[in-house]
Motif scaffolding. Structure first.
Motif, PDB file in Angstrom:
ATOM      1  N   ASP A  41     -53.140  14.388 -10.520  1.00 48.10           N
ATOM      2  CA  ASP A  41     -54.185  15.346 -10.177  1.00 48.10           C
ATOM      3  C   ASP A  41     -53.523  16.715  -9.997  1.00 48.10           C
ATOM      4  OD1 ASP A  41     -55.819  17.003  -8.359  1.00 48.10           O
ATOM      5  OD2 ASP A  41     -57.074  15.224  -8.152  1.00 48.10           O
ATOM      6  N   ILE A  42     -53.921  17.676 -10.842  1.00 49.96           N
ATOM      7  CA  ILE A  42     -53.375  19.032 -10.698  1.00 49.96           C
ATOM      8  C   ILE A  42     -54.507  20.029 -10.459  1.00 49.96           C
ATOM      9  CG2 ILE A  42     -51.231  18.630 -11.934  1.00 49.96           C
ATOM     10  CD1 ILE A  42     -52.373  19.801 -14.414  1.00 49.96           C
ATOM     11  N   GLY A  43     -54.178  21.093  -9.768  1.00 52.39           N
ATOM     12  CA  GLY A  43     -55.171  22.095  -9.402  1.00 52.39           C
ATOM     13  C   GLY A  43     -55.457  22.008  -7.910  1.00 52.39           C
ATOM     14  N   VAL A  44     -56.634  22.469  -7.536  1.00 51.38           N
ATOM     15  CA  VAL A  44     -57.032  22.524  -6.130  1.00 51.38           C
ATOM     16  C   VAL A  44     -56.927  21.139  -5.482  1.00 51.38           C
ATOM     17  CG1 VAL A  44     -58.940  23.054  -4.559  1.00 51.38           C
ATOM     18  CG2 VAL A  44     -58.638  24.395  -6.633  1.00 51.38           C
ATOM     19  N   LEU A  45     -56.318  21.098  -4.309  1.00 51.05           N
ATOM     20  CA  LEU A  45     -56.219  19.841  -3.556  1.00 51.05           C
ATOM     21  C   LEU A  45     -57.516  19.603  -2.788  1.00 51.05           C
ATOM     22  CD1 LEU A  45     -52.591  20.155  -2.150  1.00 51.05           C
ATOM     23  CD2 LEU A  45     -53.388  18.699  -4.027  1.00 51.05           C
ATOM     24  N   ASP A  46     -58.014  18.387  -2.854  1.00 43.77           N
ATOM     25  CA  ASP A  46     -59.245  18.021  -2.167  1.00 43.77           C
ATOM     26  C   ASP A  46     -58.920  17.630  -0.724  1.00 43.77           C
ATOM     27  OD1 ASP A  46     -61.708  16.997  -1.346  1.00 43.77           O
ATOM     28  OD2 ASP A  46     -62.093  16.053  -3.281  1.00 43.77           O
ATOM     29  N   PRO A  47     -59.578  18.259   0.266  1.00 44.81           N
ATOM     30  CA  PRO A  47     -59.327  17.881   1.660  1.00 44.81           C
ATOM     31  C   PRO A  47     -59.748  16.436   1.950  1.00 44.81           C
ATOM     32  CG  PRO A  47     -60.964  19.651   1.537  1.00 44.81           C
ATOM     33  CD  PRO A  47     -60.516  19.364   0.146  1.00 44.81           C
ATOM     34  N   VAL A  48     -60.657  15.910   1.120  1.00 43.48           N
ATOM     35  CA  VAL A  48     -61.066  14.504   1.225  1.00 43.48           C
ATOM     36  C   VAL A  48     -60.664  13.835  -0.092  1.00 43.48           C
ATOM     37  CG1 VAL A  48     -62.999  12.927   1.618  1.00 43.48           C
ATOM     38  CG2 VAL A  48     -63.049  15.228   2.613  1.00 43.48           C
ATOM     39  N   PRO A  49     -59.403  13.391  -0.184  1.00 40.93           N
ATOM     40  CA  PRO A  49     -58.902  12.856  -1.452  1.00 40.93           C
ATOM     41  C   PRO A  49     -59.701  11.647  -1.944  1.00 40.93           C
ATOM     42  CG  PRO A  49     -57.126  13.115   0.134  1.00 40.93           C
ATOM     43  CD  PRO A  49     -58.414  13.331   0.866  1.00 40.93           C
ATOM     44  N   ILE A  56     -53.106   7.852  -7.110  1.00 46.37           N
ATOM     45  CA  ILE A  56     -53.381   9.233  -7.509  1.00 46.37           C
ATOM     46  C   ILE A  56     -52.293  10.099  -6.902  1.00 46.37           C
ATOM     47  CG2 ILE A  56     -55.006  11.153  -7.465  1.00 46.37           C
ATOM     48  CD1 ILE A  56     -57.247   9.052  -6.974  1.00 46.37           C
ATOM     49  N   ILE A  57     -51.583  10.811  -7.738  1.00 43.77           N
ATOM     50  CA  ILE A  57     -50.526  11.715  -7.291  1.00 43.77           C
ATOM     51  C   ILE A  57     -51.091  13.132  -7.319  1.00 43.77           C
ATOM     52  CG2 ILE A  57     -48.151  12.483  -7.662  1.00 43.77           C
ATOM     53  CD1 ILE A  57     -48.554   9.374  -7.246  1.00 43.77           C
ATOM     54  N   HIS A  58     -51.270  13.745  -6.171  1.00 40.83           N
ATOM     55  CA  HIS A  58     -51.847  15.085  -6.056  1.00 40.83           C
ATOM     56  C   HIS A  58     -50.720  16.117  -6.082  1.00 40.83           C
ATOM     57  CE1 HIS A  58     -55.781  13.377  -4.983  1.00 40.83           C
ATOM     58  NE2 HIS A  58     -55.073  12.478  -4.319  1.00 40.83           N
ATOM     59  N   LEU A  59     -50.665  16.906  -7.149  1.00 35.75           N
ATOM     60  CA  LEU A  59     -49.579  17.880  -7.296  1.00 35.75           C
ATOM     61  C   LEU A  59     -49.992  19.310  -6.955  1.00 35.75           C
ATOM     62  CD1 LEU A  59     -47.910  16.578 -10.566  1.00 35.75           C
ATOM     63  CD2 LEU A  59     -47.263  16.127  -8.192  1.00 35.75           C
ATOM     64  N   GLY A  60     -51.275  19.583  -6.864  1.00 35.32           N
ATOM     65  CA  GLY A  60     -51.720  20.940  -6.555  1.00 35.32           C
ATOM     66  C   GLY A  60     -51.503  21.880  -7.728  1.00 35.32           C
ATOM     67  N   PHE A  61     -51.326  23.156  -7.406  1.00 35.23           N
ATOM     68  CA  PHE A  61     -51.147  24.163  -8.447  1.00 35.23           C
ATOM     69  C   PHE A  61     -49.723  24.120  -8.998  1.00 35.23           C
ATOM     70  CE2 PHE A  61     -54.736  25.887  -6.057  1.00 35.23           C
ATOM     71  CZ  PHE A  61     -55.611  26.136  -7.095  1.00 35.23           C
ATOM     72  N   LEU A  62     -49.609  24.264 -10.303  1.00 32.59           N
ATOM     73  CA  LEU A  62     -48.309  24.250 -10.977  1.00 32.59           C
ATOM     74  C   LEU A  62     -48.200  25.458 -11.890  1.00 32.59           C
ATOM     75  CD1 LEU A  62     -48.277  20.493 -12.093  1.00 32.59           C
ATOM     76  CD2 LEU A  62     -47.146  21.460 -10.088  1.00 32.59           C
ATOM     77  N   LYS A  63     -46.989  25.801 -12.254  1.00 30.33           N
ATOM     78  CA  LYS A  63     -46.744  26.861 -13.225  1.00 30.33           C
ATOM     79  C   LYS A  63     -47.028  26.317 -14.626  1.00 30.33           C
ATOM     80  CE  LYS A  63     -43.192  28.985 -10.411  1.00 30.33           C
ATOM     81  NZ  LYS A  63     -41.778  29.280 -10.261  1.00 30.33           N
ATOM     82  N   ALA A  64     -47.260  27.209 -15.566  1.00 32.35           N
ATOM     83  CA  ALA A  64     -47.609  26.812 -16.936  1.00 32.35           C
ATOM     84  C   ALA A  64     -46.574  25.874 -17.550  1.00 32.35           C
ATOM     85  CB  ALA A  64     -47.794  28.047 -17.813  1.00 32.35           C
ATOM     86  N   GLU A  66     -44.546  23.898 -16.007  1.00 32.94           N
ATOM     87  CA  GLU A  66     -44.593  22.611 -15.310  1.00 32.94           C
ATOM     88  C   GLU A  66     -45.777  21.768 -15.810  1.00 32.94           C
ATOM     89  OE1 GLU A  66     -42.742  23.841 -10.967  1.00 32.94           O
ATOM     90  OE2 GLU A  66     -44.848  24.313 -11.374  1.00 32.94           O
ATOM     91  N   ILE A  67     -46.903  22.442 -16.040  1.00 35.76           N
ATOM     92  CA  ILE A  67     -48.077  21.736 -16.570  1.00 35.76           C
ATOM     93  C   ILE A  67     -47.773  21.200 -17.962  1.00 35.76           C
ATOM     94  CG2 ILE A  67     -50.465  22.016 -17.375  1.00 35.76           C
ATOM     95  CD1 ILE A  67     -50.827  24.026 -15.031  1.00 35.76           C
ATOM     96  N   SER A  68     -47.131  22.005 -18.786  1.00 43.74           N
ATOM     97  CA  SER A  68     -46.784  21.567 -20.134  1.00 43.74           C
ATOM     98  C   SER A  68     -45.869  20.344 -20.108  1.00 43.74           C
ATOM     99  CB  SER A  68     -46.119  22.705 -20.914  1.00 43.74           C
ATOM    100  OG  SER A  68     -45.823  22.288 -22.225  1.00 43.74           O
ATOM    101  N   CYS A  69     -44.864  20.374 -19.257  1.00 45.67           N
ATOM    102  CA  CYS A  69     -43.971  19.208 -19.119  1.00 45.67           C
ATOM    103  C   CYS A  69     -44.734  17.986 -18.648  1.00 45.67           C
ATOM    104  CB  CYS A  69     -42.826  19.515 -18.153  1.00 45.67           C
ATOM    105  SG  CYS A  69     -41.594  20.624 -18.813  1.00 45.67           S
ATOM    106  N   LEU A  70     -45.612  18.178 -17.690  1.00 41.99           N
ATOM    107  CA  LEU A  70     -46.411  17.076 -17.166  1.00 41.99           C
ATOM    108  C   LEU A  70     -47.318  16.500 -18.256  1.00 41.99           C
ATOM    109  CD1 LEU A  70     -47.356  15.436 -14.684  1.00 41.99           C
ATOM    110  CD2 LEU A  70     -49.127  17.161 -14.412  1.00 41.99           C
ATOM    111  N   LEU A  71     -48.033  17.370 -18.977  1.00 43.34           N
ATOM    112  CA  LEU A  71     -48.933  16.897 -20.031  1.00 43.34           C
ATOM    113  C   LEU A  71     -48.162  16.165 -21.132  1.00 43.34           C
ATOM    114  CD1 LEU A  71     -51.464  19.859 -20.418  1.00 43.34           C
ATOM    115  CD2 LEU A  71     -51.728  17.740 -19.097  1.00 43.34           C
ATOM    116  N   SER A  72     -46.947  16.607 -21.390  1.00 39.99           N
ATOM    117  CA  SER A  72     -46.114  15.945 -22.401  1.00 39.99           C
ATOM    118  C   SER A  72     -45.741  14.520 -21.994  1.00 39.99           C
ATOM    119  CB  SER A  72     -44.838  16.747 -22.655  1.00 39.99           C
ATOM    120  OG  SER A  72     -45.166  17.988 -23.230  1.00 39.99           O
ATOM    121  N   SER A  73     -45.788  14.238 -20.704  1.00 39.89           N
ATOM    122  CA  SER A  73     -45.424  12.895 -20.248  1.00 39.89           C
ATOM    123  C   SER A  73     -46.645  12.006 -20.002  1.00 39.89           C
ATOM    124  CB  SER A  73     -44.567  12.986 -18.982  1.00 39.89           C
ATOM    125  OG  SER A  73     -45.317  13.541 -17.929  1.00 39.89           O
ATOM    126  N   CYS A  74     -47.841  12.552 -20.187  1.00 38.89           N
ATOM    127  CA  CYS A  74     -49.063  11.777 -19.998  1.00 38.89           C
ATOM    128  C   CYS A  74     -49.577  11.243 -21.338  1.00 38.89           C
ATOM    129  CB  CYS A  74     -50.152  12.641 -19.361  1.00 38.89           C
ATOM    130  SG  CYS A  74     -49.826  13.066 -17.649  1.00 38.89           S
TER     131      CYS A  74
END
Length: 174
Positions: A41-49, A56-64, A66-74
């Protein structure tokens, strides 16, 4: 060692809540057809997960990068916040397509503009409410191929020019 197969969900809080709600309704069908062992889960963190039968791994906001590396592994991506007709406007969808992910989309009745843009259900994306799911590798390769061949000028001619012509014909008749 168990293999980790990751799906990603990305967006604003409302979008992700909607996506998790759809997933909750259809998780058994999704799980029977597509295997993932973790949801990222990337982006805004939900106060009620939210919760799912997978971690579910909540990563919050990432740099571009970091997102590219993450998407490459999904392998999978969840995009159930709006119908396929709006995919061509979505930067998140473009990121999924450019990284060759199999996309799980929202249910919708008509995908007129998506099909005009060359995006077809069960070829480029999978609707979450279907009983039969395409192989994720097929969808991912077709979506990535669509993305690589997608041309902005062609997109404008196919999607927006007919709309503009129709508006002009209806409103500016002599």
């Amino acid at each position: 060692f168990p293999v980790t197969i990751m799906a990603v969900i990305w967006g604003n809080l409302e979008a992700k809540r909607s996506a998790y709600s759809f997933l909750g309704k259809y998780i058994q069908t999704v799980s029977e057809n597509w295997e993932w062992t973790k949801m990222i889960d990337i982006g805004v963190l939900d106060p009620v997960p939210p919760s799912l039968p997978v971690p579910i791994i909540h990563l919050g906001f990432l740099k571009a990068n970091e997102i590219s590396c993450l998407l490459s592994s999904c392998k999978y991506a969840v995009l159930t916040t709006y119908p396929p007709d709006f995919f061509s406007k979505s930067g998140i969808f473009a990121a999924y397509a450019s990284h060759g992910l199999a996309v799980l989309s929202a249910p919708s009745r008509d995908d007129h503009f998506a099909s005009m843009d060359g995006l077809l259900e069960s070829v480029h994306f999978q609707k979450i409410n279907k009983e039969v799911y395409q192989a994720p590798s097929f969808l991912a390769s077709k979506l990535n191929e669509w993305y690589r061949e997608h041309d902005l000028e062609k997109h404008i001619k196919l999607v927006y020019l007919p709309i503009i012509r129709k508006v002009v014909q209806e409103h500016f008749r002599y």
